[in-house]
Design a protein around this motif. Structure first.
Motif, short mmCIF file in Angstrom:
data_model
loop_
_atom_site.label_atom_id
_atom_site.label_comp_id
_atom_site.label_asym_id
_atom_site.label_seq_id
_atom_site.Cartn_x
_atom_site.Cartn_y
_atom_site.Cartn_z
N ALA A 158 31.50 -12.56 51.17
CA ALA A 158 32.82 -11.93 51.00
C ALA A 158 33.89 -12.99 50.83
CB ALA A 158 33.14 -11.06 52.21
N ASP A 159 34.86 -12.72 49.97
CA ASP A 159 35.99 -13.61 49.82
C ASP A 159 37.25 -12.93 50.35
OD1 ASP A 159 36.69 -11.75 47.87
OD2 ASP A 159 36.29 -13.09 46.18
N HIS A 160 38.38 -13.63 50.27
CA HIS A 160 39.62 -13.09 50.83
C HIS A 160 40.00 -11.76 50.18
CE1 HIS A 160 40.08 -17.33 52.10
NE2 HIS A 160 40.76 -16.81 53.10
N ALA A 319 48.18 -21.26 50.69
CA ALA A 319 47.68 -20.57 49.50
C ALA A 319 47.00 -19.25 49.85
CB ALA A 319 46.71 -21.47 48.74
N GLU A 320 46.40 -19.17 51.04
CA GLU A 320 45.68 -17.96 51.44
C GLU A 320 46.61 -16.83 51.87
OE1 GLU A 320 41.69 -20.32 52.99
OE2 GLU A 320 43.18 -19.60 54.43
N PRO A 325 48.87 -8.91 53.57
CA PRO A 325 50.11 -8.14 53.49
C PRO A 325 51.06 -8.45 54.64
CG PRO A 325 48.27 -6.74 54.16
CD PRO A 325 47.69 -8.07 53.79
N GLU A 326 50.52 -9.00 55.74
CA GLU A 326 51.36 -9.43 56.86
C GLU A 326 51.87 -10.85 56.60
OE1 GLU A 326 47.32 -7.77 58.25
OE2 GLU A 326 48.05 -9.40 56.97
N ARG A 327 52.99 -11.19 57.18
CA ARG A 327 53.39 -12.59 57.20
C ARG A 327 52.50 -13.35 58.19
NH1 ARG A 327 58.14 -13.00 59.65
NH2 ARG A 327 58.14 -10.81 60.24
N ILE A 328 52.32 -14.65 57.96
CA ILE A 328 51.57 -15.50 58.89
C ILE A 328 52.56 -16.37 59.63
CG2 ILE A 328 49.81 -17.29 59.12
CD1 ILE A 328 48.71 -14.59 58.24
N LEU A 329 52.58 -16.26 60.95
CA LEU A 329 53.42 -17.09 61.80
C LEU A 329 52.52 -18.07 62.53
CD1 LEU A 329 55.77 -14.33 63.26
CD2 LEU A 329 56.15 -15.80 61.26
N ARG A 330 52.98 -19.29 62.69
CA ARG A 330 52.15 -20.34 63.26
C ARG A 330 52.78 -20.92 64.53
NH1 ARG A 330 51.80 -20.41 57.75
NH2 ARG A 330 49.69 -20.57 56.86
N VAL A 331 51.94 -21.11 65.53
CA VAL A 331 52.37 -21.77 66.75
C VAL A 331 51.89 -23.22 66.73
CG1 VAL A 331 52.36 -19.64 68.11
CG2 VAL A 331 50.28 -21.04 68.01
N PRO A 332 52.54 -24.11 67.47
CA PRO A 332 52.04 -25.48 67.55
C PRO A 332 50.69 -25.51 68.28
CG PRO A 332 54.31 -25.31 68.35
CD PRO A 332 53.79 -23.91 68.21
N GLY A 333 49.89 -26.54 68.01
CA GLY A 333 48.60 -26.65 68.67
C GLY A 333 47.68 -25.54 68.22
N SER A 334 46.98 -24.92 69.16
CA SER A 334 46.05 -23.85 68.84
C SER A 334 46.59 -22.50 69.29
CB SER A 334 44.70 -24.08 69.51
OG SER A 334 43.82 -22.99 69.26
N ASP A 466 35.42 -27.47 58.33
CA ASP A 466 36.59 -26.77 57.82
C ASP A 466 36.11 -25.69 56.85
OD1 ASP A 466 39.06 -25.96 57.01
OD2 ASP A 466 39.64 -27.84 56.05
N GLY A 467 36.10 -24.45 57.31
CA GLY A 467 35.53 -23.37 56.53
C GLY A 467 36.46 -22.82 55.48
N ASP A 468 36.06 -21.71 54.89
CA ASP A 468 36.79 -21.14 53.74
C ASP A 468 37.66 -19.96 54.10
OD1 ASP A 468 34.85 -19.27 54.32
OD2 ASP A 468 34.13 -19.07 52.26
N ARG A 469 37.82 -19.68 55.40
CA ARG A 469 38.59 -18.51 55.83
C ARG A 469 38.99 -18.70 57.29
NH1 ARG A 469 33.53 -14.58 54.89
NH2 ARG A 469 33.13 -16.21 53.36
#
Length: 553
Positions: A158-160, A319-320, A325-334, A466-469
């Protein structure tokens, strides 16, 4: 002797009248008196199956087939009985035979797909669900779409775009509300609700409990919407008098949405993801002005009903984002920063010091043992002739599941004596398995999350790539935050090469011993365990999203 021709009808009448035990007793006696009657054996097997006497039912289905009652009903019943007792590879064999007899049996395909999934044949499972969606009635299509939406991020093929399409189809089938709830501008404490079915499972909830225990109650009012058992102090949760714990088990989404609106929750955070797909329908009703997904999200939900999903720099590339449809928000670290508040065994020296060879291991679920994963691990074992591989998961309680894994490795030329497959155990004993593992191997494309955190906490480094998804980068997130980024390979080829190099390097035992020494202290001081920092980052997101949702003008 009882007339065998009259028994099935008489037993059916008793079952209709609610006396299943009497029906089973009648069929058992008749089958014993007419041991060569294949039709009676089948009816007896069905009755045993209905009574959940699954091992006996399996044997009786097999006897009916051997006597000549080898039609669809016998093979289907046999497959269902095997699946119900988690003997998935043998269930697949029987269900394929039933499908050969009746290719139009779309409902059968959903059980076949589940059994295939549980053996790690995720692409094949997706294909069966897709066929059930194409050929089944409305109920079959709905069930197949639900299950396909759950498993598709872990399908190697499956892809994105495929993940988004399937999940969008599932979410669009859920009831929706005409408009979003209005944000509250009164300046009171922000009301944050967390939705989960797993608050009672502390070993799964290490990041969640870390965040909950650090929330600033002076600025945030915390609501826990528990579909199952509530969190407990024994599990590491620190209760606060102001917190509200809602028991929503069995409640419909519309009822919960009304309560969310009545209690004016400002931010509703889903912690389940597709582990509980029906509860995603709550978010389609738009009861809170801000709706976010965190923790158990590792792919798109398929719906803009979620304003954003919370990850980090390691799991979703810019790029992904076009596939979300949702925005992606990122936190520092994990985004999976964790704390361990439940009992865990002490770290022990790496076993290679005494064994003279490296032992690889994985304690991931069987459905993560995809064909590419097994092939890669087999290549590693070929490249390190003295190495062993320790596997353990809940499916290994049934011998047929262990035999099937051994057979899959045998297809790659790996003898069974190079594998150790341990049966299920209580969690503390399960964690002690890491004392027999030098290097943990990550599965793909569905990485470890809990499995990775537990391996690291037991001092065992996890080799990943480092995977593809998103689902294939959760270990990367944790390893980089833990200061172990050098254990993240570039790709699958580099992953295999690094494992072989580590297994053959005479310096590996000393390196592993040094790594294990003080591992927990280093983890605790790293971003991988900075749950207070993760909490502050989430709180900043909640406040910013709430501000953005306020009415303008």
């Amino acid at each position: 002797m009882t007339d065998p021709d009259a028994i099935p009808a008489a037993a059916a009448r008793q079952r209709t009248d609610g006396d299943a035990a009497a029906a089973l007793a009648m069929l058992a006696q008749a089958a014993a008196e007419a041991p060569a009657d294949a039709a009676l054996a089948l009816r007896h097997a069905d009755a045993l199956h209905h009574a959940r006497r699954l091992t006996e039912a399996e044997a009786e289905y097999e006897r009916a087939i051997a006597l000549g009652e080898a039609g669809f009903d016998s093979w289907y019943g046999l497959g269902m009985a095997r699946a119900a007792r988690f003997a998935y590879p043998r269930a697949v064999e029987a269900l394929y035979e039933a499908l050969r007899i009746d290719p139009a049996a779309a409902a059968l395909r959903t059980t076949l797909a589940e059994a295939l999934f549980q053996t790690g044949a995720v692409d094949a499972a997706c294909a069966e669900y897709a066929e059930a969606i194409r050929t089944g009635n409305a109920a079959v299509r709905a069930a197949a779409l639900r299950n396909l939406a759950c498993i598709i991020p872990g399908a190697p093929g499956a892809d994105h775009a495929a993940v988004r399409a399937v999940r969008t189809a599932w979410m669009q089938a859920q009831p929706t509300a005409p408009r979003r709830a209005a944000a509250d501008a009164t300046g009171r404490r922000l009301r944050v609700g967390y939705v989960s079915s797993y608050f009672g499972r502390p070993n799964w909830m290490k990041p969640v409990f870390g965040v909950l225990n650090h929330h600033d109650r002076a600025r945030f009012e915390i609501h826990l919407l528990a579909d199952g058992d509530p969190p407990s102090a024994e599990g590491g949760f620190t209760a606060h008098d102001e917190d509200r714990i809602w028991s929503i088990r069995g409640a419909g989404n519309a009822r919960i949405a009304a309560a969310v609106a009545d209690n004016r929750l400002d931010v509703l955070v889903d912690l389940n993801g597709y582990s509980v797909p029906e509860r995603l329908g709550l978010f389609m009703l738009r009861a809170a002005p801000v709706q976010l997904g965190w923790f158990n999200m590792y792919a798109t939900t398929g719906s803009a009903a979620f304003d954003a999903l919370i990850g980090d720099d390691a799991v979703v590339t810019p790029a992904e984002e076009a596939f979300y449809p949702e925005r992606i928000l990122r936190v520092p670290g994990s985004y999976l920063a964790f704390t361990v508040n439940h009992p865990a065994p002490d770290i022990v020296p790496p076993p290679c010091l005494a064994a003279g060879h490296v032992t690889f291991g994985s304690l991931c679920s069987a459905y993560k043992l995809t064909a590419p994963t097994v092939a890669a691990w087999a290549r590693i074992l070929h490249g390190v002739p003295g190495a062993r591989l320790v596997l353990r998961n809940s499916s290994f309680g049934d011998a047929s599941n262990r035999d099937a894994i051994a057979a899959r490795f045998a297809q790659h030329g790996i003898a069974a004596d190079r594998l150790a497959m341990d049966t299920p155990a209580p969690h503390l004993d399960f964690l002690a398995t890491y004392g027999r593992v030098d290097i943990a191997l990550d599965a793909f494309p569905y990485n470890g999350g809990t499995t990775t955190t537990e391996a690291l906490w037991q001092g065992v480094p996890v080799l990943a790539f480092d995977g593809d998804r998103w689902a294939a980068r959760t270990s990367r997130s944790l390893l980089c935050a833990a200061g172990l980024g050098d254990w993240v390979a570039r790709d699958a080829e580099d992953y295999v090469a690094r494992a072989i190099a580590l297994g053959r390097d005479a310096g590996t035992p000393a390196r592993l011993a040094a790594l294990r020494a003080g591992m927990r202290d280093r983890l605790a001081a790293s971003p991988a365990c900075d749950v207070a920092g993760l909490c502050r980052a989430l709180e900043a997101i909640y406040l910013a999203e709430h501000t953005a949702a306020l009415p303008r003008g």
